[in-house]
Design a protein around this motif. Sequence first.
Motif, PDB file in Angstrom:
ATOM      1  N   TYR A   1       0.888  -1.232  -0.651  1.00 39.81           N
ATOM      2  CA  TYR A   1       0.009   0.312  -0.439  1.00 39.81           C
ATOM      3  C   TYR A   1       0.496   1.011  -0.296  1.00 39.81           C
ATOM      4  O   TYR A   1       0.181   1.821   0.193  1.00 39.81           O
ATOM      5  CB  TYR A   1      -1.125   0.425   1.119  1.00 39.81           C
ATOM      6  CG  TYR A   1      -1.565  -0.727   0.961  1.00 39.81           C
ATOM      7  CD1 TYR A   1      -3.083  -1.202   0.235  1.00 39.81           C
ATOM      8  CD2 TYR A   1      -1.761  -1.947   2.062  1.00 39.81           C
ATOM      9  CE1 TYR A   1      -4.149  -2.182   0.356  1.00 39.81           C
ATOM     10  CE2 TYR A   1      -3.051  -3.033   2.417  1.00 39.81           C
ATOM     11  CZ  TYR A   1      -3.477  -3.500   1.275  1.00 39.81           C
ATOM     12  OH  TYR A   1      -4.778  -4.453   1.525  1.00 39.81           O
ATOM     13  N   GLU A   2       2.047   1.211   0.279  1.00 33.45           N
ATOM     14  CA  GLU A   2       2.803   2.822  -0.045  1.00 33.45           C
ATOM     15  C   GLU A   2       3.221   3.425  -1.299  1.00 33.45           C
ATOM     16  O   GLU A   2       3.130   4.644  -0.673  1.00 33.45           O
ATOM     17  CB  GLU A   2       4.377   1.908   0.471  1.00 33.45           C
ATOM     18  CG  GLU A   2       5.378   2.930   0.213  1.00 33.45           C
ATOM     19  CD  GLU A   2       5.668   3.613   1.958  1.00 33.45           C
ATOM     20  OE1 GLU A   2       5.799   4.600   1.784  1.00 33.45           O
ATOM     21  OE2 GLU A   2       5.193   2.945   2.622  1.00 33.45           O
ATOM     22  N   LYS A   3       2.950   2.605  -2.314  1.00 34.04           N
ATOM     23  CA  LYS A   3       2.469   3.258  -3.779  1.00 34.04           C
ATOM     24  C   LYS A   3       1.540   3.515  -3.218  1.00 34.04           C
ATOM     25  O   LYS A   3       1.506   5.596  -4.586  1.00 34.04           O
ATOM     26  CB  LYS A   3       2.584   2.198  -4.695  1.00 34.04           C
ATOM     27  CG  LYS A   3       1.530   1.445  -4.438  1.00 34.04           C
ATOM     28  CD  LYS A   3       1.090   0.346  -5.989  1.00 34.04           C
ATOM     29  CE  LYS A   3       0.172  -0.910  -5.759  1.00 34.04           C
ATOM     30  NZ  LYS A   3       0.281  -2.156  -6.471  1.00 34.04           N
ATOM     31  N   LEU A   4       0.125   3.996  -2.951  1.00 32.25           N
ATOM     32  CA  LEU A   4      -0.567   4.685  -2.732  1.00 32.25           C
ATOM     33  C   LEU A   4      -0.951   5.863  -1.742  1.00 32.25           C
ATOM     34  O   LEU A   4      -1.186   6.952  -1.579  1.00 32.25           O
ATOM     35  CB  LEU A   4      -1.985   3.968  -2.362  1.00 32.25           C
ATOM     36  CG  LEU A   4      -2.429   2.557  -2.555  1.00 32.25           C
ATOM     37  CD1 LEU A   4      -3.508   2.422  -1.383  1.00 32.25           C
ATOM     38  CD2 LEU A   4      -3.106   2.747  -4.078  1.00 32.25           C
ATOM     39  N   SER A   5       0.385   6.194  -1.634  1.00 33.81           N
ATOM     40  CA  SER A   5       0.818   7.404  -0.661  1.00 33.81           C
ATOM     41  C   SER A   5       0.941   8.501  -1.412  1.00 33.81           C
ATOM     42  O   SER A   5       0.612   9.793  -0.505  1.00 33.81           O
ATOM     43  CB  SER A   5       2.247   7.065   0.813  1.00 33.81           C
ATOM     44  OG  SER A   5       1.924   5.672   1.689  1.00 33.81           O
TER      45      SER A   5
ATOM     46  N   GLU B   1      -1.082   9.325  -3.652  1.00 33.78           N
ATOM     47  CA  GLU B   1      -2.558   9.522  -3.817  1.00 33.78           C
ATOM     48  C   GLU B   1      -3.401  10.261  -3.508  1.00 33.78           C
ATOM     49  O   GLU B   1      -2.710  11.112  -1.996  1.00 33.78           O
ATOM     50  CB  GLU B   1      -3.654   8.234  -4.520  1.00 33.78           C
ATOM     51  CG  GLU B   1      -2.884   7.169  -5.219  1.00 33.78           C
ATOM     52  CD  GLU B   1      -3.183   7.707  -6.304  1.00 33.78           C
ATOM     53  OE1 GLU B   1      -3.959   8.884  -6.538  1.00 33.78           O
ATOM     54  OE2 GLU B   1      -3.194   7.091  -7.733  1.00 33.78           O
TER      55      GLU B   1
ATOM     56  N   ASP C   1      -6.274  13.108  -1.049  1.00 40.95           N
ATOM     57  CA  ASP C   1      -7.496  12.460  -1.216  1.00 40.95           C
ATOM     58  C   ASP C   1      -8.296  12.760  -1.585  1.00 40.95           C
ATOM     59  O   ASP C   1      -8.912  12.200  -0.994  1.00 40.95           O
ATOM     60  CB  ASP C   1      -7.030  13.105   1.099  1.00 40.95           C
ATOM     61  CG  ASP C   1      -6.179  12.524   1.450  1.00 40.95           C
ATOM     62  OD1 ASP C   1      -5.745  11.310   1.367  1.00 40.95           O
ATOM     63  OD2 ASP C   1      -5.609  13.002   2.978  1.00 40.95           O
TER      64      ASP C   1
ATOM     65  N   ALA D   1      -7.920   6.296  -4.176  1.00 39.95           N
ATOM     66  CA  ALA D   1      -7.340   6.772  -2.924  1.00 39.95           C
ATOM     67  C   ALA D   1      -8.071   5.948  -1.920  1.00 39.95           C
ATOM     68  O   ALA D   1      -7.695   5.325  -0.209  1.00 39.95           O
ATOM     69  CB  ALA D   1      -6.921   8.036  -2.440  1.00 39.95           C
TER      70      ALA D   1
ATOM     71  N   LYS E   1      -8.044   2.722  -0.404  1.00 44.13           N
ATOM     72  CA  LYS E   1      -7.404   1.606  -0.200  1.00 44.13           C
ATOM     73  C   LYS E   1      -5.902   2.414   1.149  1.00 44.13           C
ATOM     74  O   LYS E   1      -5.443   1.896   1.432  1.00 44.13           O
ATOM     75  CB  LYS E   1      -6.785   0.691  -0.690  1.00 44.13           C
ATOM     76  CG  LYS E   1      -8.094   0.136  -0.987  1.00 44.13           C
ATOM     77  CD  LYS E   1      -7.567  -1.275  -1.846  1.00 44.13           C
ATOM     78  CE  LYS E   1      -8.922  -2.772  -1.757  1.00 44.13           C
ATOM     79  NZ  LYS E   1      -8.892  -4.082  -1.928  1.00 44.13           N
ATOM     80  N   LYS E   2      -5.864   2.985   0.440  1.00 40.64           N
ATOM     81  CA  LYS E   2      -4.588   4.500   0.867  1.00 40.64           C
ATOM     82  C   LYS E   2      -4.653   3.819   2.701  1.00 40.64           C
ATOM     83  O   LYS E   2      -6.097   4.481   3.397  1.00 40.64           O
ATOM     84  CB  LYS E   2      -4.645   5.999   0.290  1.00 40.64           C
ATOM     85  CG  LYS E   2      -3.612   6.752   1.087  1.00 40.64           C
ATOM     86  CD  LYS E   2      -3.652   8.139   0.544  1.00 40.64           C
ATOM     87  CE  LYS E   2      -2.993   8.810   1.404  1.00 40.64           C
ATOM     88  NZ  LYS E   2      -3.400  10.659   0.894  1.00 40.64           N
TER      89      LYS E   2
ATOM     90  N   ASN F   1      -4.446   6.295   6.045  1.00 37.80           N
ATOM     91  CA  ASN F   1      -5.049   8.106   6.591  1.00 37.80           C
ATOM     92  C   ASN F   1      -4.672   7.621   8.013  1.00 37.80           C
ATOM     93  O   ASN F   1      -5.293   7.334   8.321  1.00 37.80           O
ATOM     94  CB  ASN F   1      -5.698   8.889   6.127  1.00 37.80           C
ATOM     95  CG  ASN F   1      -5.573   9.146   4.673  1.00 37.80           C
ATOM     96  OD1 ASN F   1      -4.675   9.285   3.736  1.00 37.80           O
ATOM     97  ND2 ASN F   1      -6.492   8.771   3.860  1.00 37.80           N
TER      98      ASN F   1
ATOM     99  N   GLN G   1      -9.494   3.690   5.917  1.00 35.91           N
ATOM    100  CA  GLN G   1      -9.137   2.919   5.019  1.00 35.91           C
ATOM    101  C   GLN G   1     -10.637   2.310   4.303  1.00 35.91           C
ATOM    102  O   GLN G   1     -11.613   2.334   5.201  1.00 35.91           O
ATOM    103  CB  GLN G   1      -8.130   1.665   5.057  1.00 35.91           C
ATOM    104  CG  GLN G   1      -7.496   1.133   3.765  1.00 35.91           C
ATOM    105  CD  GLN G   1      -7.373  -0.455   3.966  1.00 35.91           C
ATOM    106  OE1 GLN G   1      -7.551  -0.840   5.192  1.00 35.91           O
ATOM    107  NE2 GLN G   1      -5.730  -0.855   3.341  1.00 35.91           N
TER     108      GLN G   1
END
Length: 391
Positions: A249-253, A255, A257, A277, A279-280, A282, A299
Amino acid sequence: MGKSIRITGVWLLVLAFYMPLMAQKNIAFADGVNKQKELNLSDVASGVRYIPLETTTESLLDKDILDVTFTADYLFVCDYVNLFQFTPEGKFVRKIGKAGEGPGEYTQSIMAVTYDEDAKLIFMSDFRKGKVLVYSFDGKYLYDIETQRGSMTTYRDKTGNLFGVTNEYLYSKDKRGKELFVYNTKGKELYSFHFRPEEGIRYPGIIFTYGILYDHQGSTYYKNPLETTIFRLEGKKRIPVYKLDLSQYEKLSGESDAIIVVDKKANTGTNLPNKAAEKKFNFFNIVETDHGMGIEYAQENERRFAWYDKENGTLCRVRSPKAQWDGFTEDMEGGCAIFPRFIRNNKMIAVLSASILLEKVKPADAKGSLKKLLPDLVEDDNQVLVVAQLK
């Protein structure tokens, strides 16, 4: 001999750089929260007390609670719109301040509040004006502190210094700027921390979370919303202590909000959820005890709660199979699932609506303080605080 000394000096520099990183604890967050586990409140607490907040025409609370803080003589509850003062038993005392444009008045809403119990002072952030309004515990407005517009003063350390967080750097062209600043109670800035983006990392354009500050064993801890490292602050130094491993999920950081949709005809813009975003992770709050760490996060459009067990080094999402939301199973007085929001003076605090308690709790199963309050509780009453004394 001289060459040996030079080599030794180089190694000392290398060790000085890498030793803090080596001491940093990696927490397998993403892998851990894939596993849901039931944890009882009695696993972490030695006792629990339910405190109904008195309901009057002057003390009606909104649904969302920003902060709950106990002092020796008072209980403060802030609902983003008003700051209420109660006795420790939940009896209403007064409101502190009000919205408006005059002296001692804040603009629309309260975004952060912190306290100096020794001096009996309240520091309330006016996010829009870039000010902190200072009140006494008896509700008297004293003075303003000029801070940075768009910043929030969320924390006071054991020395009395105030900490302000801001996301304004995110909207600069190079993503550089002040992220955290420290000042005294008269408004003099003492020092600050600046965000420096890493090469090759994509950062979001819009985020709805701010930096997290919390206290544990008298030390100050900080997590930037764009980073997964939790630092211990020692003066102007940031010592890495924990690393939240987000795995895939690091790659979604990177994105945002939200995405901005522009109506050219009306010349207006609207924020809409960014589906990419969903599944990012927060992060909203972190609470730490001697035995564990609670992490409030979101999430897939849902607020969730994870618990990290320091003794065995494992993390899980905390949820009973029978519960409708995350949190500890209340096995001490027969209540419903407890989602911790705050930890103050070794007390873990949750907030429950009166209607939820009346719906979920069977009077025959209730014990102690919960059993005592149920007969007088009605659906439209103010929220009830659940205060658990940690082991």
